[in-house]
Design an enzyme around this catalytic site. Structure first.
Site, PDB file in Angstrom:
ATOM      1  N   PRO A 150       5.025   4.551  -2.643  1.00 50.43           N
ATOM      2  CA  PRO A 150       3.615   4.739  -3.008  1.00 50.43           C
ATOM      3  C   PRO A 150       2.885   3.426  -3.243  1.00 50.43           C
ATOM      4  CG  PRO A 150       5.052   5.342  -4.840  1.00 50.43           C
ATOM      5  CD  PRO A 150       5.943   5.050  -3.674  1.00 50.43           C
ATOM      6  N   ASN A 185      14.830  -0.471  -4.156  1.00 49.62           N
ATOM      7  CA  ASN A 185      16.217  -0.046  -3.907  1.00 49.62           C
ATOM      8  C   ASN A 185      16.469   1.444  -4.084  1.00 49.62           C
ATOM      9  OD1 ASN A 185      17.645  -2.204  -2.866  1.00 49.62           O
ATOM     10  ND2 ASN A 185      17.802  -3.157  -4.873  1.00 49.62           N
ATOM     11  N   SER A 206       5.893   3.316   4.778  1.00 47.82           N
ATOM     12  CA  SER A 206       5.603   2.103   4.014  1.00 47.82           C
ATOM     13  C   SER A 206       5.590   0.949   4.999  1.00 47.82           C
ATOM     14  CB  SER A 206       6.674   1.899   2.927  1.00 47.82           C
ATOM     15  OG  SER A 206       6.294   0.847   2.067  1.00 47.82           O
ATOM     16  N   GLY A 207       5.990  -0.238   4.524  1.00 50.66           N
ATOM     17  CA  GLY A 207       6.095  -1.375   5.433  1.00 50.66           C
ATOM     18  C   GLY A 207       7.520  -1.505   5.942  1.00 50.66           C
ATOM     19  N   ASP A 208       7.819  -2.684   6.479  1.00 49.55           N
ATOM     20  CA  ASP A 208       9.157  -2.899   7.024  1.00 49.55           C
ATOM     21  C   ASP A 208      10.223  -2.922   5.935  1.00 49.55           C
ATOM     22  OD1 ASP A 208       8.353  -3.200   9.784  1.00 49.55           O
ATOM     23  OD2 ASP A 208       7.430  -5.082   9.161  1.00 49.55           O
ATOM     24  N   GLU A 213      15.634  -1.301   3.521  1.00 46.00           N
ATOM     25  CA  GLU A 213      16.461  -0.666   2.482  1.00 46.00           C
ATOM     26  C   GLU A 213      17.279   0.478   3.065  1.00 46.00           C
ATOM     27  OE1 GLU A 213      14.834   0.827  -1.060  1.00 46.00           O
ATOM     28  OE2 GLU A 213      13.885  -1.033  -1.656  1.00 46.00           O
ATOM     29  N   SER A 239       2.039  -3.583   4.183  1.00 44.20           N
ATOM     30  CA  SER A 239       1.261  -4.730   4.643  1.00 44.20           C
ATOM     31  C   SER A 239       1.978  -5.425   5.794  1.00 44.20           C
ATOM     32  CB  SER A 239       0.987  -5.689   3.493  1.00 44.20           C
ATOM     33  OG  SER A 239       2.156  -5.935   2.765  1.00 44.20           O
ATOM     34  N   ASP A 305       5.102 -15.218   3.828  1.00 39.59           N
ATOM     35  CA  ASP A 305       5.484 -13.848   3.486  1.00 39.59           C
ATOM     36  C   ASP A 305       5.652 -13.685   1.975  1.00 39.59           C
ATOM     37  OD1 ASP A 305       6.153 -11.269   3.909  1.00 39.59           O
ATOM     38  OD2 ASP A 305       7.856 -11.659   5.208  1.00 39.59           O
ATOM     39  N   GLY A 701      11.483  -9.821   6.067  1.00 40.40           N
ATOM     40  CA  GLY A 701      10.398  -9.986   5.099  1.00 40.40           C
ATOM     41  C   GLY A 701      10.850  -9.926   3.655  1.00 40.40           C
TER      42      GLY A 701
HETATM   43  N1  LIG Z   1       8.356   2.797  -5.937  1.00 39.81           N
HETATM   44  C1  LIG Z   1       8.521   1.489  -5.759  1.00 39.81           C
HETATM   45  N2  LIG Z   1       8.123   0.608  -6.676  1.00 39.81           N
HETATM   46  C2  LIG Z   1       8.256  -0.697  -6.480  1.00 39.81           C
HETATM   47  N3  LIG Z   1       8.785  -1.249  -5.382  1.00 39.81           N
HETATM   48  C3  LIG Z   1       9.194  -0.435  -4.418  1.00 39.81           C
HETATM   49  C4  LIG Z   1       9.073   0.974  -4.552  1.00 39.81           C
HETATM   50  N4  LIG Z   1       9.549   1.531  -3.429  1.00 39.81           N
HETATM   51  C5  LIG Z   1       9.946   0.511  -2.635  1.00 39.81           C
HETATM   52  N5  LIG Z   1       9.747  -0.658  -3.229  1.00 39.81           N
HETATM   53  C6  LIG Z   1       9.984  -2.011  -2.701  1.00 39.81           C
HETATM   54  O1  LIG Z   1       8.753  -2.510  -2.206  1.00 39.81           O
HETATM   55  C7  LIG Z   1       9.036  -3.512  -1.263  1.00 39.81           C
HETATM   56  C8  LIG Z   1       7.958  -3.585  -0.238  1.00 39.81           C
HETATM   57  O2  LIG Z   1       7.972  -2.430   0.523  1.00 39.81           O
HETATM   58  P1  LIG Z   1       7.442  -2.407   2.012  1.00 39.81           P
HETATM   59  O3  LIG Z   1       7.865  -3.597   2.752  1.00 39.81           O
HETATM   60  O4  LIG Z   1       7.857  -1.122   2.574  1.00 39.81           O
HETATM   61  O5  LIG Z   1       5.877  -2.414   1.852  1.00 39.81           O
HETATM   62  P2  LIG Z   1       4.889  -3.588   2.160  1.00 39.81           P
HETATM   63  O6  LIG Z   1       3.594  -3.236   1.552  1.00 39.81           O
HETATM   64  O7  LIG Z   1       4.843  -3.898   3.603  1.00 39.81           O
HETATM   65  O8  LIG Z   1       5.514  -4.764   1.402  1.00 39.81           O
HETATM   66  P3  LIG Z   1       5.795  -6.206   1.940  1.00 39.81           P
HETATM   67  O9  LIG Z   1       4.578  -6.626   2.624  1.00 39.81           O
HETATM   68  O10 LIG Z   1       6.096  -6.948   0.708  1.00 39.81           O
HETATM   69  O11 LIG Z   1       6.968  -6.095   2.875  1.00 39.81           O
HETATM   70  C9  LIG Z   1      10.399  -3.204  -0.714  1.00 39.81           C
HETATM   71  O12 LIG Z   1      11.191  -4.315  -0.914  1.00 39.81           O
HETATM   72  C10 LIG Z   1      10.907  -2.048  -1.546  1.00 39.81           C
HETATM   73  O13 LIG Z   1      12.194  -2.328  -2.027  1.00 39.81           O
END
Ligand SMILES: Nc1ncnc2c1ncn2[C@@H]1O[C@H](COP(=O)(O)OP(=O)(O)OP(=O)(O)O)[C@@H](O)[C@H]1O
Length: 726
Positions: A150, A185, A206-208, A213, A239, A305, A701
């Site tokens: 989320p 995690n 979500s993102g990568d 994970e 992002s 990053d 990332g």
């Molecule tokens: N509920 C949560 N609360 C906090 N962190 C979370 C949660 N779920 C997943 N994460 C962590 O958030 C991180 C970023 O997730 P993700 O890459 O999918 O999104 P993002 O917006 O693209 O982030 P980034 O740009 O940092 O990669 C992952 O390392 C994941 O472990």
């Protein structure tokens, strides 16, 4: 229009159209051609239109009680419409609905409708259609585990998923279980405990980082080899959406960002079949091993990053800002980069012109990426077509003077039994273990149907399919274990089927969307509102139904908002699906890195070593480094290659900026970046030994421990859901 039609027939419009418009349909392997309707209906076929099957996600049969002998089929399509929108064309839902009424009885008409629906579903899924077959195969309903962060990206993942993804995948006959992650995690822990047999795929929303994970969670399992057969998918709401952008790119779609990229990936997912995905095993100084599907970065890329994480609320723009800041204060890093060239050559030179330090044997010339970069990008480059000339919502594709006969005589098609009800929504008591949420048989939709004048055909009572997402109810089937440590944030999701008006007992939410399943009401597909009239445009077969307007949580909060803690370490109920024979146990800890020697030892003979100061080193195995950055245009998810990119120190800011801009334009590595300052080398394995004491290293990332690391490619180790080839 020249393609040989697989099916052809004349049909009426939706219930409200009465005896008015009639349409001649031709179904080919790539299109649904709709002929007929009034002149000037905006179509390419005499007022009709052409619907590209590439934009179609599903098709269902429907019934209207006001026309008891007629059957209907609705085609669910998401053609790109809004051009000129920043981020790429947006898609708009269309659900043209056709009335089959040539036969005197419902059964005959339903057989025709189902034949069309099955044929369309098979084509959408890339399944072969047996020529002249009386009975077409029914594609199996898929079950996906959706894991949603989320907080990914700008925190829009849940609302985008509810609004744009769940309706679409439900129309594609995908049942799903959606779980929000509660912390970093969490996804990794969840997938270590799931029962693999119960899912046809795991999709991260979500993102990568979340997919990273999942991959590593699957690798944590003792049955990792079998676990990695699980098809993986990604719906970009983060992002960093590099893999999603790569999938979009390889599917031949126009570059897209944000919601446009999400819509594209959702359509591609609905049409998806598993295809091989390379993974790179990366070993760090401490001996830890992680598995990566995207990249290892050091220097500029890794710095941007990690440093830009505090700008997360900007979404992907954070990378542009972070890069600009880093360009102003350009750092260089001393280190040693070794690699095993994918194509061994005897005499080569470093594309940057720098001297390579020999390790074993006389130093082979560093394979520049010139070979890879020559020519035009392999990317698609062709923006997707419009999929026909469609009007906007509510456009009438054409009514009119074509009062053609309904040529789809009942006798032309086999009459199938009642068994053909697609949907397979988990009904009452179907909670066992699968925890299918899903969206289905919504009470309001069923209720709607009576006023719509259309009725669900079978078991479409609201309770037959509606699913409640409970909090903690140990009596229900629990699908997911999490970390074998129940009670600390584990998520349980039940497939309980509530009755109309049912209220989640413990504040949990019920998802009660609509399951467009065969025989269901066209009200959520193409008609709604009173009487026989479709919701928006009584005479249009297309309508612009708004079925998801009433996808609303019944609980007092948004759906899935509080899937509750309190998981169970073991699934309570045996899986209902066929259990394939168990494969022999995998060697512990993942595949053997047969190309690597321990980090403390010199690299093997045949490797190339470069030592010096670098601005960036990037080992990438997808085309995209970000949604907007094409770093290795020729990289394919399963090419068995690590595309090793590096820029040596001494590069001017201007030259570096030009490289980055070329990547942003999608031509990274071709004309603008062939040769200095960016080298790109195809490799099978690499080792990176930072000599600068401090810095940032990332894998997909995500930051990993700083120090020497090495990796090797494992071709096709995982599987990725990509669109079925036409
Ligand atoms: N509920 C949560 N609360 C906090 N962190 C979370 C949660 N779920 C997943 N994460 C962590 O958030 C991180 C970023 O997730 P993700 O890459 O999918 O999104 P993002 O917006 O693209 O982030 P980034 O740009 O940092 O990669 C992952 O390392 C994941 O472990």
């Amino acid at each position: 229009m020249n393609e040989e039609p697989l099916l052809e027939g004349d049909f009426g419009g939706p219930p409200g159209a009465g005896g008015g418009p009639r349409f001649h349909l031709r179904l080919t392997r790539t299109e649904l051609q709709i002929l007929g309707g009034p002149p000037g209906g905006g179509g390419t076929a005499g007022g009709g239109g052409v619907l590209r099957l590439a934009d179609v996600v599903g098709c269902h049969t429907l019934r209207a009680p006001s026309l008891p002998a007629a059957a209907f089929f609705a085609v669910y399509a998401y053609p790109p419409r809004c051009r000129g929108v920043p981020g790429g064309p947006r898609r708009r839902r269309r659900a043209p609905t056709f009335r089959v009424d040539a036969a005197p009885h419902y059964e005959g008409n339903r057989a025709t409708a189902e034949r069309w629906a099955r044929a369309i579903r098979c084509l959408v899924r890339g399944l072969p259609l047996p020529p002249q077959a009386e009975i077409l195969p029914e594609p199996r309903r898929r079950r996906l585990l959706l894991l949603l962060n989320p907080f990914g990206g700008r925190g829009q993942a849940l609302s985008w998923c509810q609004t744009h993804v769940l309706p679409m995948i439900t129309e594609a006959d995908i049942s799903f279980n959606l779980i929000q992650t509660e912390r970093a995690n969490h996804a990794r822990e969840l997938v270590t405990g799931i029962s693999l047999d119960e899912w046809d795929g795991i999709v991260t929303v979500s993102g990568d980082g979340l997919l990273y994970e999942v991959v590593n969670g699957l690798m944590d399992r003792p049955d990792w080899a079998a676990a990695l057969r699980m098809p993986l998918g990604i719906l970009p709401c983060g992002s960093g959406n590099a893999l999603a952008a790569a999938i979009n790119f390889h599917a031949g779609l126009a570059p897209a960002l944000g919601l446009s990229l999400l819509q594209n990936c959702a359509v591609l997912l609905c049409r998806g079949t598993p295809s091989p995905l390379d993974l790179v095993s990366v070993t760090t100084a401490s001996g830890a091993r992680v598995f990566s599907f995207l990249s290892v970065a050091w220097g500029l890329v890794a710095d941007v990053d990690i440093e830009s994480e505090r700008l997360r609320r900007l979404g992907p723009a954070r990378f542009a800002l972070g890069t600009a800041a880093r360009l102003l204060a350009l750092h260089t890093y001393r280190g040693r980069l070794s690699y095993l060239p994918a194509v061994p050559r005897s005499a080569t030179t470093d594309a940057t012109g720098a001297t390579a330090a020999a390790t074993a044997a006389p130093l082979p010339r560093a394979l520049s990426d010139l070979g890879l970069c020559a020519g035009t990008p392999s990317g698609p480059g062709t923006p997707e077509g419009d999929g026909g000339d469609w009007g906007d919502a509510g456009d009438n594709p054409g009514l009119g003077d074509n009062a053609g006969k309904n040529g789809a005589a009942a006798g032309d098609v086999p009459v199938w039994g009642d068994a053909l009800i697609q949907g397979d929504a988990p009904g009452r008591g179907d909670t066992a273990g699968r925890g299918d949420i899903a969206v289905q048989g919504d009470a309001s939709s069923s209720g709607d149907s009576s006023s719509d004048g259309v009725t669900p055909r079978r078991g479409d009572t609201p309770s037959d399919g509606a699913t409640k997402v409970h909090g903690d109810d140990s009596s229900s089937g629990v699908t997911l274990r999490h970390g074998d440590t129940p009670g600390h944030g584990a998520t349980t999701v039940h497939g309980d089927a509530p009755s109309p008006g049912d209220t989640p007992s413990d504040g949990a939410n019920m998802v009660h969307g609509v399951t467009p399943k065969d025989g269901d009401t066209p009200g959520h597909g193409a008609t709604a509102s009173s009487g026989d009239a479709p919701s928006d445009g009584a005479t249009e077969p297309w309508g612009h139904p708004k079925p998801w307007g009433h996808l609303k949580p019944r609980g007092h909060q948004g759906p899935w908002c509080h899937l509750k803690a309190g998981g169970h370490p073991q699934p309570r109920c045996p899986p209902k699906r066929r259990v394939p024979p168990r494969p022999p146990p995998s060697p512990p800890g993942g595949p053997v890195d047969d190309l690597l020697v321990p980090l403390g030892q010199p690299v093997p003979p045949g490797w190339v070593t470069l030592e010096g100061d670098f601005v960036l080193v990037l080992a990438i195995y997808q085309s995209h480094l970000g949604a907007e950055l094409v770093a290795a245009p020729r990289a394919r998810p399963d090419d068995g290659l690590i595309h090793l990119c590096y820029v040596r120190a001494g590069v001017s800011r201007g030259a570096l900026l030009r490289v980055l801009l070329a990547m942003a334009r999608g031509g990274g590595g071709d004309a603008a970046t062939a040769g200095p300052p960016l080298a790109r080398v195809p490799a099978r394995a690499f080792r990176l030994e930072p000599l600068t004491p401090r810095g940032v290293l990332t894998v997909d990332g995500e930051r990993v421990e700083y120090g020497p690391l090495q990796g090797q490619i494992h071709r096709g180790l995982a599987r990725l859901l990509t669109p079925a080839p036409p």
